[in-house]
Design a protein around this motif. Structure first.
Motif, PDB file in Angstrom:
ATOM      1  N   GLY A  38       0.814  -1.218   0.000  1.00 53.58           N
ATOM      2  CA  GLY A  38       0.000   0.000   0.000  1.00 53.58           C
ATOM      3  C   GLY A  38       0.842   1.259   0.000  1.00 53.58           C
ATOM      4  N   ILE A  39       0.166   2.350   0.304  1.00 54.93           N
ATOM      5  CA  ILE A  39       0.809   3.675   0.321  1.00 54.93           C
ATOM      6  C   ILE A  39       0.379   4.396   1.598  1.00 54.93           C
ATOM      7  CG2 ILE A  39       0.807   5.973  -0.765  1.00 54.93           C
ATOM      8  CD1 ILE A  39       0.488   4.600  -3.478  1.00 54.93           C
ATOM      9  N   LEU A  40       1.356   5.056   2.235  1.00 59.29           N
ATOM     10  CA  LEU A  40       1.021   5.978   3.320  1.00 59.29           C
ATOM     11  C   LEU A  40       1.230   7.382   2.767  1.00 59.29           C
ATOM     12  CD1 LEU A  40       0.384   6.823   6.224  1.00 59.29           C
ATOM     13  CD2 LEU A  40       2.817   6.503   6.768  1.00 59.29           C
ATOM     14  N   TYR A  41       0.143   8.150   2.693  1.00 58.38           N
ATOM     15  CA  TYR A  41       0.257   9.542   2.240  1.00 58.38           C
ATOM     16  C   TYR A  41       0.187  10.431   3.476  1.00 58.38           C
ATOM     17  CZ  TYR A  41      -1.004  14.113   0.419  1.00 58.38           C
ATOM     18  OH  TYR A  41      -1.035  15.460   0.170  1.00 58.38           O
ATOM     19  N   SER A 191       7.830   6.685  -6.040  1.00 50.10           N
ATOM     20  CA  SER A 191       9.253   6.725  -6.387  1.00 50.10           C
ATOM     21  C   SER A 191       9.712   8.139  -6.741  1.00 50.10           C
ATOM     22  CB  SER A 191       9.578   5.742  -7.513  1.00 50.10           C
ATOM     23  OG  SER A 191       8.934   6.110  -8.676  1.00 50.10           O
ATOM     24  N   VAL A 192       8.793   9.014  -7.184  1.00 47.95           N
ATOM     25  CA  VAL A 192       9.246  10.376  -7.533  1.00 47.95           C
ATOM     26  C   VAL A 192       8.992  11.400  -6.430  1.00 47.95           C
ATOM     27  CG1 VAL A 192       8.896  10.016 -10.017  1.00 47.95           C
ATOM     28  CG2 VAL A 192       7.063  11.042  -8.639  1.00 47.95           C
ATOM     29  N   CYS A 193       8.205  11.045  -5.438  1.00 47.59           N
ATOM     30  CA  CYS A 193       7.844  12.040  -4.414  1.00 47.59           C
ATOM     31  C   CYS A 193       9.095  12.524  -3.677  1.00 47.59           C
ATOM     32  CB  CYS A 193       6.843  11.427  -3.425  1.00 47.59           C
ATOM     33  SG  CYS A 193       6.362  12.605  -2.147  1.00 47.59           S
ATOM     34  N   PRO A 194       9.411  13.818  -3.766  1.00 43.93           N
ATOM     35  CA  PRO A 194      10.693  14.292  -3.218  1.00 43.93           C
ATOM     36  C   PRO A 194      10.750  14.321  -1.694  1.00 43.93           C
ATOM     37  CG  PRO A 194       9.399  16.144  -4.045  1.00 43.93           C
ATOM     38  CD  PRO A 194       8.633  14.902  -4.403  1.00 43.93           C
ATOM     39  N   THR A 195       9.604  14.341  -1.052  1.00 45.96           N
ATOM     40  CA  THR A 195       9.607  14.513   0.415  1.00 45.96           C
ATOM     41  C   THR A 195       9.247  13.243   1.184  1.00 45.96           C
ATOM     42  OG1 THR A 195       7.274  15.107   0.408  1.00 45.96           O
ATOM     43  CG2 THR A 195       8.841  16.925   0.153  1.00 45.96           C
ATOM     44  N   SER A 198       4.321  10.606  -0.209  1.00 43.87           N
ATOM     45  CA  SER A 198       3.732   9.360  -0.716  1.00 43.87           C
ATOM     46  C   SER A 198       4.766   8.265  -0.503  1.00 43.87           C
ATOM     47  CB  SER A 198       3.419   9.480  -2.212  1.00 43.87           C
ATOM     48  OG  SER A 198       2.332  10.344  -2.397  1.00 43.87           O
ATOM     49  N   LEU A 199       4.471   7.362   0.394  1.00 45.56           N
ATOM     50  CA  LEU A 199       5.438   6.339   0.803  1.00 45.56           C
ATOM     51  C   LEU A 199       4.879   4.952   0.528  1.00 45.56           C
ATOM     52  CD1 LEU A 199       8.195   6.054   2.363  1.00 45.56           C
ATOM     53  CD2 LEU A 199       6.820   5.754   4.436  1.00 45.56           C
ATOM     54  N   PHE A 200       5.631   4.173  -0.244  1.00 41.58           N
ATOM     55  CA  PHE A 200       5.197   2.822  -0.628  1.00 41.58           C
ATOM     56  C   PHE A 200       5.706   1.804   0.387  1.00 41.58           C
ATOM     57  CE2 PHE A 200       5.988  -1.182  -2.855  1.00 41.58           C
ATOM     58  CZ  PHE A 200       4.786  -1.391  -3.501  1.00 41.58           C
ATOM     59  N   GLY A 201       5.002   0.670   0.494  1.00 41.11           N
ATOM     60  CA  GLY A 201       5.537  -0.418   1.324  1.00 41.11           C
ATOM     61  C   GLY A 201       4.507  -1.442   1.720  1.00 41.11           C
ATOM     62  N   PRO A 202       4.959  -2.491   2.427  1.00 37.05           N
ATOM     63  CA  PRO A 202       4.013  -3.459   2.979  1.00 37.05           C
ATOM     64  C   PRO A 202       3.108  -2.751   3.989  1.00 37.05           C
ATOM     65  CG  PRO A 202       6.282  -4.263   3.114  1.00 37.05           C
ATOM     66  CD  PRO A 202       6.352  -2.826   2.730  1.00 37.05           C
TER      67      PRO A 202
END
Ligand code: SF4
Ligand code: SF4
Ligand code: SF4
Length: 331
Positions: A38-41, A191-195, A198-202
């Motif tokens: 998923g993604i943690l925004y 992958s492009v989010c500079p800060t 938007s964080l990808f992961g389990p």
């Protein structure tokens, strides 16, 4: 789609009856898969640069949306059949202070939340939408879709869009960049989010990360991972004063895309939902009234809930007219 596949798909979506009329395959309520992705925004880390929107279009070969007589390049105002991911802005009063309500502003990312127990999957009569048993990604199969748009009605977050302007229309929504994940990559937006907003992961690791962030002392400096929770890369930022709630953690059985913010989630226009999924609510009604009707009832449960919610929001809106949520972050 062949007639045989259609019947197979429809049967897969409907409860099966035994000879004595007992339901043997009523839709079960889904739980988070063990390897869910998923993604943690984190809204407080988002600077509204829109890099995630461009990367999303690029990775998914989506067309730009032209505005104002085709003179403005790709300025979508909302999710659409050409836009799977959008950064919107909440603004109140003078709109000058980031991540506060009073005279403030904040960003929010809208995309498919990859629900743990997705109404769209349940409502689809031909299993054109499916939830992967391992990753939990909710995917769409254009070859199975018959264009009924039940998924659109059933989605509590108003995510799936329909290609009205295409002679061979499809349903369009974020599929978590599963084509990139299959090659060992991650979602393009992350992958492009500079800060690291938007964080990808389990999902399990992302949930742990939300717990860590909720324990941070506002104003103190901490490491915040970038791109993916496992990337090993991070930035140092001051911890904000988070709202004590992670949106998506429990709403309607939970979602695999979750939000953190310093501004209450209702300010972004995100619906307030109970913990129980529509599928689970509909199953309860189904067993009480008529076995085998879970699918129309998923849609009905969603509709009744949304009508009630919209009515409340309308009444509340009369008193909060000054706050806005817009699609364009660069005003
Ligand atoms: S957000 Fe809507 S489209 Fe996405 S999985 Fe949930 S119900 Fe389906
Ligand atoms: S996961 Fe992929 S498809 Fe979904 S919003 Fe991010 S870039 Fe777009
Ligand atoms: S790339 Fe990151 S910081 Fe930029 S708008 Fe998207 S989520 Fe926000």
């Amino acid at each position: 789609m062949k007639r045989r596949d259609f019947i197979k798909g429809a049967a897969g979506s409907l409860a099966l009856l035994t000879l004595d009329g007992q339901v043997v395959d009523a839709r079960t309520v889904e739980a988070l898969p063990p390897n869910a992705l998923g993604i943690l925004y984190d809204s407080t880390l988002c600077v509204g640069c829109n890099a995630c929107m461009s990367a999303c279009k690029d990775a998914n070969s989506m067309q730009a949306e032209l505005g104002q007589g085709n003179t403005i390049w790709d300025k979508p105002q909302d999710l659409s059949s050409k836009t799977l991911n959008i950064i919107k802005k909440f603004s109140s009063g003078k709109g000058v202070n980031k991540d506060v309500v009073e005279d403030g502003y904040a960003f929010i990312k809208r995309q498919c939340l990859h629900c743990v127990d997705p109404s769209c999957v349940t409502a689809c009569p031909v299993s054109a939408l499916t939830k992967d048993k391992e990753s939990g990604i909710v995917s769409y199969n254009k070859d199975a879709c018959i264009g009924c748009r039940y998924c659109q009605v059933a989605c509590p977050y108003n995510i799936p869009k329909f290609e009205w302007d295409d002679p061979y229309p499809e349903i369009v929504k974020c599929q978590l960049c599963s084509h990139l994940i299959a090659k060992g990559g991650i979602s393009a937006c992350c992958s492009v989010c500079p800060t690291g907003a938007s964080l990808f992961g389990p999902v399990e690791k992302l949930i742990e990360e939300t717990r860590r962030r909720l324990q941070m002392k506002p104003g103190k400096q901490y490491d915040f991972p970038v791109s993916s929770i496992d990337s090993g890369k991070s930035h140092v930022f001051k911890a904000p004063k988070y709202v004590r709630h992670v949106y998506g953690r429990e709403e309607l059985g939970g979602t695999q895309v979750m939000y953190m913010s310093a501004v209450p989630f209702e300010k972004f226009g995100l619906p307030t939902f109970p913990k129980e999924s529509f599928v689970s609510m509909a199953s309860g009604i189904q067993y009480a009234i008529y076995k085998g009707m879970v699918y129309p009832l998923v849609v009905l449960a969603g509709l009744v809930f949304m009508v009630k919610k919209n009515k409340n929001a309308e009444e509340q809106g009369k008193t909060e007219k000054k706050d806005t949520v817009k699609g364009d972050t660069h005003e």
